[in-house]
Design a protein around this motif. Structure first.
Motif, PDB file in Angstrom:
ATOM      1  N   ILE A 135       0.825  -1.227   0.000  1.00 27.70           N
ATOM      2  CA  ILE A 135       0.000   0.000   0.000  1.00 27.70           C
ATOM      3  C   ILE A 135       0.852   1.268   0.000  1.00 27.70           C
ATOM      4  O   ILE A 135       2.031   1.234   0.352  1.00 27.70           O
ATOM      5  N   TRP A 160       1.371   5.688   0.835  1.00 23.32           N
ATOM      6  CA  TRP A 160       1.502   6.461   2.068  1.00 23.32           C
ATOM      7  C   TRP A 160       0.424   7.518   2.258  1.00 23.32           C
ATOM      8  O   TRP A 160       0.396   8.193   3.265  1.00 23.32           O
ATOM      9  N   LYS A 171       2.510  -5.032   3.548  1.00 17.54           N
ATOM     10  CA  LYS A 171       3.674  -4.140   3.570  1.00 17.54           C
ATOM     11  C   LYS A 171       3.223  -2.699   3.425  1.00 17.54           C
ATOM     12  O   LYS A 171       2.788  -2.274   2.357  1.00 17.54           O
ATOM     13  N   GLU A 231       7.119   2.790   2.967  1.00 15.25           N
ATOM     14  CA  GLU A 231       8.252   3.126   3.836  1.00 15.25           C
ATOM     15  C   GLU A 231       8.133   4.545   4.418  1.00 15.25           C
ATOM     16  O   GLU A 231       8.723   4.859   5.435  1.00 15.25           O
ATOM     17  N   THR A 251      -1.949  -1.026  -4.041  1.00 17.30           N
ATOM     18  CA  THR A 251      -2.326   0.351  -4.365  1.00 17.30           C
ATOM     19  C   THR A 251      -1.048   1.164  -4.398  1.00 17.30           C
ATOM     20  O   THR A 251      -0.256   1.122  -3.452  1.00 17.30           O
ATOM     21  N   GLY A 252      -0.866   1.904  -5.482  1.00 12.10           N
ATOM     22  CA  GLY A 252       0.341   2.718  -5.612  1.00 12.10           C
ATOM     23  C   GLY A 252       0.457   3.231  -7.032  1.00 12.10           C
ATOM     24  O   GLY A 252      -0.549   3.330  -7.745  1.00 12.10           O
ATOM     25  N   SER A 253       1.661   3.529  -7.434  1.00 10.98           N
ATOM     26  CA  SER A 253       1.857   4.150  -8.743  1.00 10.98           C
ATOM     27  C   SER A 253       1.672   3.138  -9.874  1.00 10.98           C
ATOM     28  O   SER A 253       1.860   1.931  -9.687  1.00 10.98           O
ATOM     29  N   TYR A 268       6.438  -9.388 -11.716  1.00 12.48           N
ATOM     30  CA  TYR A 268       6.814 -10.294 -10.611  1.00 12.48           C
ATOM     31  C   TYR A 268       5.953 -11.561 -10.671  1.00 12.48           C
ATOM     32  O   TYR A 268       6.444 -12.669 -10.457  1.00 12.48           O
ATOM     33  N   CYS A 298      -4.057   1.972  -9.244  1.00 13.74           N
ATOM     34  CA  CYS A 298      -2.861   2.769  -9.529  1.00 13.74           C
ATOM     35  C   CYS A 298      -3.163   4.262  -9.655  1.00 13.74           C
ATOM     36  O   CYS A 298      -4.048   4.760  -8.992  1.00 13.74           O
ATOM     37  N   CYS A 318      -5.112   9.699  -5.198  1.00 11.48           N
ATOM     38  CA  CYS A 318      -5.062   9.096  -6.535  1.00 11.48           C
ATOM     39  C   CYS A 318      -6.181   9.619  -7.427  1.00 11.48           C
ATOM     40  O   CYS A 318      -6.018   9.772  -8.625  1.00 11.48           O
ATOM     41  N   GLU A 321       0.620  12.554 -13.622  1.00  9.51           N
ATOM     42  CA  GLU A 321       0.165  12.592 -12.239  1.00  9.51           C
ATOM     43  C   GLU A 321       1.244  13.251 -11.383  1.00  9.51           C
ATOM     44  O   GLU A 321       2.379  12.785 -11.346  1.00  9.51           O
TER      45      GLU A 321
HETATM   46  P1  NAD Z   1       4.545   3.660  -5.025  1.00  7.37           P
HETATM   47  O1  NAD Z   1       4.069   2.898  -6.190  1.00  7.37           O
HETATM   48  O2  NAD Z   1       5.900   4.261  -5.062  1.00  7.37           O
HETATM   49  O3  NAD Z   1       4.557   2.719  -3.725  1.00  7.37           O
HETATM   50  C1  NAD Z   1       3.425   1.978  -3.362  1.00  7.37           C
HETATM   51  C2  NAD Z   1       3.904   0.768  -2.593  1.00  7.37           C
HETATM   52  O4  NAD Z   1       4.693  -0.024  -3.458  1.00  7.37           O
HETATM   53  C3  NAD Z   1       4.772   1.103  -1.380  1.00  7.37           C
HETATM   54  O5  NAD Z   1       4.470   0.209  -0.333  1.00  7.37           O
HETATM   55  C4  NAD Z   1       6.171   0.872  -1.905  1.00  7.37           C
HETATM   56  O6  NAD Z   1       7.088   0.518  -0.906  1.00  7.37           O
HETATM   57  C5  NAD Z   1       5.962  -0.271  -2.866  1.00  7.37           C
HETATM   58  N1  NAD Z   1       6.981  -0.315  -3.908  1.00  7.37           N
HETATM   59  C6  NAD Z   1       7.688   0.735  -4.419  1.00  7.37           C
HETATM   60  N2  NAD Z   1       8.562   0.288  -5.340  1.00  7.37           N
HETATM   61  C7  NAD Z   1       8.421  -1.059  -5.418  1.00  7.37           C
HETATM   62  C8  NAD Z   1       9.055  -2.082  -6.177  1.00  7.37           C
HETATM   63  N3  NAD Z   1      10.037  -1.794  -7.048  1.00  7.37           N
HETATM   64  N4  NAD Z   1       8.622  -3.337  -6.015  1.00  7.37           N
HETATM   65  C9  NAD Z   1       7.645  -3.638  -5.128  1.00  7.37           C
HETATM   66  N5  NAD Z   1       7.038  -2.725  -4.359  1.00  7.37           N
HETATM   67  C10 NAD Z   1       7.415  -1.452  -4.502  1.00  7.37           C
HETATM   68  O7  NAD Z   1       3.426   4.710  -4.712  1.00  7.37           O
HETATM   69  P2  NAD Z   1       3.410   5.811  -3.568  1.00  7.37           P
HETATM   70  O8  NAD Z   1       4.401   6.851  -3.940  1.00  7.37           O
HETATM   71  O9  NAD Z   1       3.515   5.173  -2.226  1.00  7.37           O
HETATM   72  O10 NAD Z   1       1.917   6.371  -3.702  1.00  7.37           O
HETATM   73  C11 NAD Z   1       1.563   7.251  -4.687  1.00  7.37           C
HETATM   74  C12 NAD Z   1       0.929   6.525  -5.842  1.00  7.37           C
HETATM   75  O11 NAD Z   1      -0.126   5.680  -5.393  1.00  7.37           O
HETATM   76  C13 NAD Z   1       0.282   7.465  -6.823  1.00  7.37           C
HETATM   77  O12 NAD Z   1       0.577   7.070  -8.129  1.00  7.37           O
HETATM   78  C14 NAD Z   1      -1.208   7.313  -6.548  1.00  7.37           C
HETATM   79  O13 NAD Z   1      -2.042   7.621  -7.602  1.00  7.37           O
HETATM   80  C15 NAD Z   1      -1.289   5.890  -6.173  1.00  7.37           C
HETATM   81  N6  NAD Z   1      -2.503   5.647  -5.373  1.00  7.37           N
HETATM   82  C16 NAD Z   1      -3.545   5.005  -5.979  1.00  7.37           C
HETATM   83  C17 NAD Z   1      -4.721   4.777  -5.282  1.00  7.37           C
HETATM   84  C18 NAD Z   1      -5.877   4.064  -5.930  1.00  7.37           C
HETATM   85  O14 NAD Z   1      -6.746   3.590  -5.211  1.00  7.37           O
HETATM   86  N7  NAD Z   1      -5.934   3.962  -7.227  1.00  7.37           N
HETATM   87  C19 NAD Z   1      -4.824   5.203  -3.956  1.00  7.37           C
HETATM   88  C20 NAD Z   1      -3.743   5.860  -3.368  1.00  7.37           C
HETATM   89  C21 NAD Z   1      -2.579   6.061  -4.103  1.00  7.37           C
END
Ligand code: NAD
Length: 497
Positions: free
Chosen positions: A166, A168, A192, A195, A244-246, A256, A269, A303, A401
């Motif tokens: 997830i 931050w 997880k 960080e 959930t993340g980028s 993976y 994302c 997001c 974004e």
């Molecule tokens: P991020 O993708 O950098 O990190 C998200 C998670 O992935 C973290 O736990 C991080 O440690 C992990 N991660 C990072 N690099 C990785 C790798 N190489 N391999 C495996 N895991 C890895 O995103 P962020 O900076 O924490 O959050 C911002 C992003 O999240 C934005 O793009 C935002 O749009 C997105 N987001 C989406 C939603 C949604 O519901 N669609 C909600 C919140 C945030």
């Protein structure tokens, strides 16, 4: 610590703050196998909040083993749904009871306004756990209409071990969005947290055990994405990952899975949501209020943030004037201070990233407001709300974004053009439409590429409705009963009669 009129004394609570900082596996705390730690820094003042165990592949192995053992012996996976309900309802209660601590944790760790974490994130998280708890013993399977010579049932089974990774921006809520349906369905979980903001998830795990969740069912491994996150993605004994993340990292999780055990990967994302305001809107004040909320909530680190504003040319100047008044009234400051209406960004790194976009925006569009770093003397990561107008489609601030308090505004002339501009994005998470014409609302909502379209509001969100995207915003849905689809598989049992 509570003062009579103003609720908790957050500054005093912050002084006494002692977070959990170790890995949580099999119902107990442990250090990383490597013995290493990483610093989680508060963007409020740049100070190190805690040195947290730096989980990596060996720790993910231990967490996945513990989750697998718990799953296989059925201590949770084969418990009655009513028993899971009882435990999760108690967890919801404990989240509320420990609300001040959890709200403070995300405010210090992620820089979120404590006024919001205490009134939105914490009660919202408790409500979501409660909702899945109450749902899980009301779901029935199916009997297929196969005819009189057989009985075929279709039942939902938990998948096994689910990895949850997830971001931050809503540390507690994002954890709960994944955990609540995954646990309600009977899975074991390896979580997880990001960080930048690992602390509330660690406390949540402890509360879950206090609520009666058997040891090993929920394991939390804080660590870096490239270490612990990747280890979850590549793990041969994790059955699914809810991420959930980028978008960039979401794509890595797909690789993976292909390189390991073809685990299911569910992705929520990035986004670059369009907020489209038509000329027939009578209440332009409401549109301005919510346009500001739409790009400044959580300092723009959302997001589904309405980061692109499309306004009919005939109302453009009027709306922009209303909007700039409201943006100018924002008080950017300490997330613990009652006077603050916008907090810092999550980290100095994120502030640098946003500043990079401010610089490119200055070259490619017209800066109408803001742009500056603020309160540098505090050591915190404060960014002024920033509005660009006359933004061409080619500009980075229009296309990419930013994940910060930056709005890109452009005018349109026709409905057709508005839809085309709104959809010209690799993302499709959310969109908003403002119009007093019901037919137009329905027509345009149907044509927008987005998982959620809000009409005459922004960011419509509720546990009862699915949330997720199309295109490169991901697939699969969080919230609502549909979230259970990703944490269960359908089992057909055919009995020949
Ligand atoms: P991020 O993708 O950098 O990190 C998200 C998670 O992935 C973290 O736990 C991080 O440690 C992990 N991660 C990072 N690099 C990785 C790798 N190489 N391999 C495996 N895991 C890895 O995103 P962020 O900076 O924490 O959050 C911002 C992003 O999240 C934005 O793009 C935002 O749009 C997105 N987001 C989406 C939603 C949604 O519901 N669609 C909600 C919140 C945030």
């Amino acid at each position: 610590m509570t003062s009579p009129d103003s609720g908790p004394d957050w500054a005093a609570l912050a002084e006494a703050f002692t977070p959990r900082r170790r890995i949580f596996v099999d119902g107990d705390w442990r250090d990383a196998v490597s013995g290493e730690t990483f610093a989680t820094v508060s963007p409020r003042d740049g100070r190190v909040l805690a040195e947290v165990a730096r989980g990596a592949a060996a720790d993910v192995d231990a967490a996945a083993d513990s989750a697998r053992r718990a799953f296989e012996d059925g201590r949770w996976s084969r418990s009655a749904p009513a028993e899971r309900k009882r435990v999760l309802l108690r967890l919801a209660e404990l989240i509320e009871r420990n609300g001040a601590e959890l709200a403070l944790t995300d405010a210090l760790d992620g820089g979120k306004l404590v006024a919001e974490t205490s009134t939105v994130d914490v009660p919202g998280s408790a409500a979501i756990v409660q909702w899945y708890a109450e749902a899980i013993d009301k779901l029935y399977g199916e009997v297929a209409p196969v005819g009189p010579s057989a009985l075929a049932t279709v039942t939902r089974e938990p998948l096994g071990v689910v990895g949850a990774v997830i971001p931050w921006n809503y540390p507690l809520e994002m954890a709960v969005w994944k955990l609540a349906p995954a646990l309600a369905a009977g899975n074991s979980v390896v979580l997880k947290p990001a960080e930048e903001s690992p602390l509330s998830a660690l406390r949540l795990a402890e509360l879950a055990v206090e609520a009666g969740l058997p040891d090993g069912v929920l394991n939390v491994v804080p660590g870096l994405g490239v270490e612990a996150g990747q280890a979850i993605g590549l793990h041969p004994d994790i059955d699914a990952v809810a991420f959930t993340g980028s978008t960039e990292v979401g794509k890595l999780f797909q690789t993976y899975a292909g390189r390991s055990n073809m685990k299911q990967v569910w992705l929520e994302c990035g986004g670059k949501s369009a907020n489209v305001v038509f000329d027939d809107v009578e209440d332009l004040d409401a549109a301005a209020d919510l346009a500001v909320f739409g790009f400044l909530a959580c300092s723009g680190q959302v997001c589904s943030a309405n980061a692109r504003l499309l306004v009919h040319r005939s109302r453009h100047d009027e709306l922009v004037a209303l909007l700039l008044d409201r943006v100018a009234a924002k008080v950017v400051g300490d997330p613990l201070a009652a006077a603050s209406t916008m907090g810092p960004l999550v980290s100095a790194k994120q502030l640098d990233r946003v500043q990079g976009y401010v610089e490119s925006g200055r070259r490619e569009a017209t800066l109408a407001f803001g742009g500056a770093r603020l309160h540098t003397e505090t050591g915190g990561s404060y960014q002024e709300p920033t509005v660009f107008v006359d933004v061409p489609q080619s500009a980075a601030v229009w296309r990419e974004e930013i994940f910060g308090p930056v709005l890109a505004v452009a005018a349109f002339d026709t409905e057709e053009e508005a839809v085309r501009l709104a959809n010209a994005s690799p993302y499709g998470l959310a969109a908003s439409v403002w119009t007093d014409d019901l037919r137009r609302a329905h027509r345009v909502a149907g044509r927008l590429d987005a998982g959620t379209v809000s009409v005459n509001t922004v960011d419509a969100l509720d546990v009862t409705v699915p949330f997720g995207g199309v295109k490169q915003s991901g697939y699969g849905r969080d919230l609502s009963l549909h979230a259970l689809d990703k944490f269960t598989s359908l089992k057909t049992t055919w009995i020949q009669l």
